[in-house]
Every structure is written in C-alpha cells, then in structure tokens.
Design an enzyme around this catalytic site. Structure first.
Site, PDB file in Angstrom:
ATOM      1  N   GLU A  96       0.915  -1.192   0.015  1.00 11.48           N
ATOM      2  CA  GLU A  96      -0.013   0.030  -0.167  1.00 11.48           C
ATOM      3  C   GLU A  96       0.825   1.184   0.001  1.00 11.48           C
ATOM      4  O   GLU A  96       1.102   1.867   1.000  1.00 11.48           O
ATOM      5  CB  GLU A  96      -0.874  -0.123   1.235  1.00 11.48           C
ATOM      6  CG  GLU A  96      -2.125  -0.870   1.237  1.00 11.48           C
ATOM      7  CD  GLU A  96      -2.947  -0.605   2.220  1.00 11.48           C
ATOM      8  OE1 GLU A  96      -2.598  -0.070   3.140  1.00 11.48           O
ATOM      9  OE2 GLU A  96      -4.184  -1.481   2.005  1.00 11.48           O
TER      10      GLU A  96
ATOM     11  N   GLU B 221      -6.584  -6.922  -1.275  1.00 10.57           N
ATOM     12  CA  GLU B 221      -6.948  -6.554   0.005  1.00 10.57           C
ATOM     13  C   GLU B 221      -8.382  -5.870   0.199  1.00 10.57           C
ATOM     14  O   GLU B 221      -8.557  -4.969  -0.558  1.00 10.57           O
ATOM     15  CB  GLU B 221      -6.031  -5.941   0.946  1.00 10.57           C
ATOM     16  CG  GLU B 221      -6.369  -5.677   2.451  1.00 10.57           C
ATOM     17  CD  GLU B 221      -5.040  -5.170   3.026  1.00 10.57           C
ATOM     18  OE1 GLU B 221      -3.920  -5.530   2.933  1.00 10.57           O
ATOM     19  OE2 GLU B 221      -5.332  -4.127   4.047  1.00 10.57           O
TER      20      GLU B 221
END
Length: 514
Positions: free
Chosen positions: A346, A439
């Site tokens: 991320e 995710e």
C-alpha cells in the site's frame, strides 16, 4: 494439539530422522551454540550428529536454522553423519548429505538419502499407497526404505519425490519388511485423517484450482487460465506473519480447511517489512514465506506473495530489501506455475511516478527467475488508485509500468470507501486497466468496527462483472472484526464454522458459492 512445525511437528520429524547415513567421529567437534557467528565450513555437533555450515549468515541465525532441529536447518547446514561418541572441535569432513542451499530458505525437507548401514526395523510402519492422503509427519515405507511426509500430499511416490523442497524426506533403510498398520500412516481415499483431509475435497488431484486453471496470465482487466479463458480467483490473505504466521494461524489444518471446506483458490501471504517483520530477520522470514508457499502449493492453491510495505509509504525506502527478498523467493520458486508476486502493498504519501520507478527496478529481479509470472504493483493512496492521496487512476494511465503481464492493485474497506471509490475503480476497468483486489474488508479502513455488507456486495458485484480476482483481509483470530476467526481459534487449531465471526461466515460463503 496445535501443530507447530518447529515444535510438536518438528519433534516427530527430526526424531525419526535420527537414523543417520553414516557414523562420524565427533570427539573433536564442538557442540553447536545458538548465537555463535559461524562461517562456511565450520563443523559442529548437535542432537547426536555432526554438521558443516553451508551458508554463514543462516548458520549464525539459530532458531529455524539450528542444525538438526530447526525446521529450515537443511538450508544452512550439511549433515555429515551420526556421532559415534563425544563432542569437541574440528573433526574432518566426510561426504555430506545433499541438502540444498538455495539463498531463499524454505521447507523443512531433508535431502540426505538416510540409508544406515544396518537399517532400522519397519515393523508397524505402513507401506505407501497411491490412493492414501498423507499429512506432515506421516511415516511410510516403500521398497525397503522409510520416508516422512513434509506436507499434505496424495499420489506422490516417496521414491520419486524425496529430497530438498520435495514432499517426502528419506529416513533410512528398513531392516525388516514391516507390517501395514501404523498410527503415523496416511488416510485412505474413503476415510478421513486426523487433520480432516479427505480425498473427495476440492483441492486434491484434478479438482484443485491449479489443476483446473494451470499457469495464469494477464488478459484484459483480469486473469486468464492456460486455455486463455477468464478466471476469477477468490481467497484469503494472511495477517502479518510476525504475529499470525506459520505455526500460529497458518497451520496444516487451517490450510486444509481453506482448501477443502472453503474451496479457496488462493492465499495471499503477507510479509510485513517493518513492524517486526522482514527487516528484523530476513533469512527467517524468507524461509517462512518459502515454506508456506510449499504448503499452499501442495494443497493445489495459488499463492500471492505480498511484500507488505506500509510505513514508510514510499516503496523505494525498502528497495534493497525488496531486491534481496524477491531474488531469494523467485530463485527458489520460479519454476512453479502458481505464484503471483505483489511488489508493494500500500504505497502512500508518495507519487505514482515514484512507485512506477520502483516497479521498473524490482520486477526485472523477479523475471530473471520467473519470466512468465504475473506481477502486481500497488497503487498510490494506500492502493486506492490514488483517491485517498488526492490522485486518480489517470496518473497510472499517464505513466504505466511498461512491462508485460502486470496488474495494478486496489484495496477497499466497504464501511469507509463508498461510491467515489467504486466509481474510480469502475472507470479504470472500463478503460482497460488490469486490476487485482488483493485486500478488502466489510469494515472500516482500520479493519474493525461494524460490517457494511450492502456496500461490500456492491463492490463484489462490480468485481464479478469484470472477473476481477480478490483476497479478503484476513485469515486470523485477531480481535478486530475483519479477522475471520474468533479469538482463540488459532491456539486451539480448530477450524469449524462455529468458530467464525460474522464477517468470516459471510466471506466463506462468497468464496464457496460462485
């Protein structure tokens, strides 16, 4: 009892491996000590055997690499033979067992042939059967030799599949014919083993995701199988391996459940870089990831290797570590057809252009050993296509990663990320961007609080429309609502549906029912 490879399961494994290939004079060989800075060629004795250091950094690590007892010891040491008495300093080296020394560190399999001069009785050890299912620690005999299963397998002959990175380890010759009943044996295809594996489940033989789809590649917005037919993978993500990894929430039994009961296609293996992760023990965590890859592969599922960088948000801050990790993993597993790589979890508070430069540096490292592997690139704004950082997917279209067979990642937490995020994802898909949702959760972005299943379903409908693959966060018993298992499930190693949280039951249903 909870199965932990390097304790309960490991005791059985290494106890049975105590039948060494040859005698060795250990009278002048020093006893192994954890924490000593061993160099290549150093000799030690431990657990009644002599060993020679093969990879200096790992020999000095201890734990998983302790000779004869650590679950990855064969990656660091060569076994020289059984001690015929004593322990002291510098014995000569006789021929070593053929343990592999790949720089990645991996499975617990031993590579020596293990045939002793006199052999050990195999009375009570069952003969290997092609239809039986075997799990970690099961012992069989075949053609006068004993073998120990390293992980779940069926139909894989010990004679042909023993050694480093193989499903079986040789454990010595039999002195007698042996009988065909033993509590350590496997399970027939009509029965069930202690770990709950049945050959009728979804992951065995030709019914596994790997068997159905083969090697995947990027096509259009998503993935296609070996026959160029679009495929949508559905599965789970681990939590951080430093907290909930192998021997905790990821065990042989929990993976059996994911493959056989949930019918999952894929497991995302989340290796944090910071927060007590990779940077604290590169060799140890590389070995753990490698072992989980082997365990998941043995159950017929795909593996998503996740370089879980988070803080610092610029992936370039971990560039050297990323190069090393992906070199080690790709070198060890580049010949497998079921591995997908995610080079940056991320990225945040960093421009897309910086992420693109990083990807152009790291992807060639993987492709050196896995030239056809699908590789994922995390997008800016915590994998939101830039939205959470004030950017957009247009930044990616303006400066794409110019390497074939890559995809971009998108993450969402449905209670926090509403219509604006869905609209940006839809727009990117309509324009042809290949996306993998690595995710997601039905909660807020913290992975906690209440579940918003209405918003979540709107996302899943969009992903289904475009055949976008996904993995849900997370397969653990963390206290937050986003962890699928109730607290205490992992320590009990009991994986029945009654132990699922609300979100866990919901996502299990979404994986099972297509």
């Amino acid at each position: 009892m909870k199965r932990i490879l390097f304790t309960a399961g490991g005791c059985l494994f290494y106890l049975l491996l105590a039948v060494k290939a040859y005698a060795y004079d250990c009278s002048a060989t020093p006893a192994y000590q954890d924490g000593v800075n061993y160099q290549s060629g150093d000799l030690v004795s431990n657990t009644g055997a002599a060993y020679r250091c093969n990879v200096a950094g790992w020999c000095s690590t201890g734990g998983a690499y302790a000779p004869g007892t650590g679950w990855a010891w064969t990656e660091a040491w060569d076994e020289l033979g059984s001690c015929d008495g004593g322990a002291g300093s510098s014995g000569s080296s006789s021929s070593s067992s053929s343990s592999s020394s790949s720089s990645s560190g991996s499975s617990s399999s031993s590579s020596g042939s293990g045939s002793s001069s006199g052999g050990t009785s195999c009375d009570g050890i069952e003969a290997w059967q092609v239809a039986s299912i075997y799990t970690e620690g099961n012992v069989v005999q075949q053609n006068g030799e004993r073998y120990i299963a390293n992980w779940w397998n069926q139909g894989q002959s010990p004679e042909d599949n023993s050694g480093a990175y193989e499903v079986w380890s040789a454990a010595g010759s039999c002195s007698g014919a042996g009988s065909s009943s033993s509590s350590s044996g496997g399970t027939s295809s009509s029965g069930s083993s202690s770990s709950g594996v049945s050959s009728s489940g979804g992951s065995s033989g030709g019914d596994s995701p790997i068997a159905r789809h083969g090697k995947l590649h990027v096509c259009g917005n998503g993935l296609c199988n070996a026959d160029n037919v679009p495929v949508q993978l559905r599965g789970m993500s681990t939590h951080g391996l430093q907290w909930y990894g192998w021997g905790n929430c990821i065990t042989g039994n929990s993976l059996d459940t994911l493959a056989e009961d949930w019918n999952a296609d894929i497991l995302r293996v989340s290796l944090y870089v910071q927060e007590g992760g990779y940077e604290t023990d590169p060799a140890g965590y590389t070995a753990q990831v490698s072992h989980i890859i082997d365990e998941v592969t043995a159950r017929g599922m795909y593996v998503l290797v996740d370089w879980h960088q988070l803080d610092p948000g610029d992936p370039n801050a971990n560039l050297d570590n990323a190069r090393q990790f992906f070199t080690d993993i790709a070198q060890a597993h580049g010949d497998k057809t079921n591995i997908i790589y995610d080079v940056a979890n991320e990225p945040n508070n960093v421009s897309w252009d910086a992420i693109q430069r990083y990807a152009m540096e790291v992807i060639p490292v993987i492709r050196q050993y896995a030239p056809d592997a699908v590789v994922l690139v995390g997008t800016h704004g915590w994998a939101s296509l830039g939205i959470s950082d004030g950017g957009s997917a247009q930044d990616i279209f303006n400066n794409p990663v110019t390497i074939d067979n890559i995809m971009y990642t998108f993450h969402f937490y449905a209670a926090s990320h509403g219509q604006v995020y869905r609209d940006e994802l839809r727009s990117a898909l309509e324009r042809g961007m290949p996306v993998f949702v690595t995710e997601w959760g039905s909660q807020t972005y913290t992975g906690d609080d209440g579940n918003d299943f209405v918003s979540t379903q709107a996302y899943l409908d969009l992903l289904d429309q475009y055949q976008i693959s996904w993995t849900n966060w997370n397969y653990s018993d963390d206290f937050r609502t986003g962890a699928v298992w109730n607290t205490g499930t992992c320590s009990a190693d009991s994986w029945g549906v009654g132990n699922l949280k609300e979100a866990g039951a919901w996502v299990r249903d979404k994986i099972r029912n297509r």
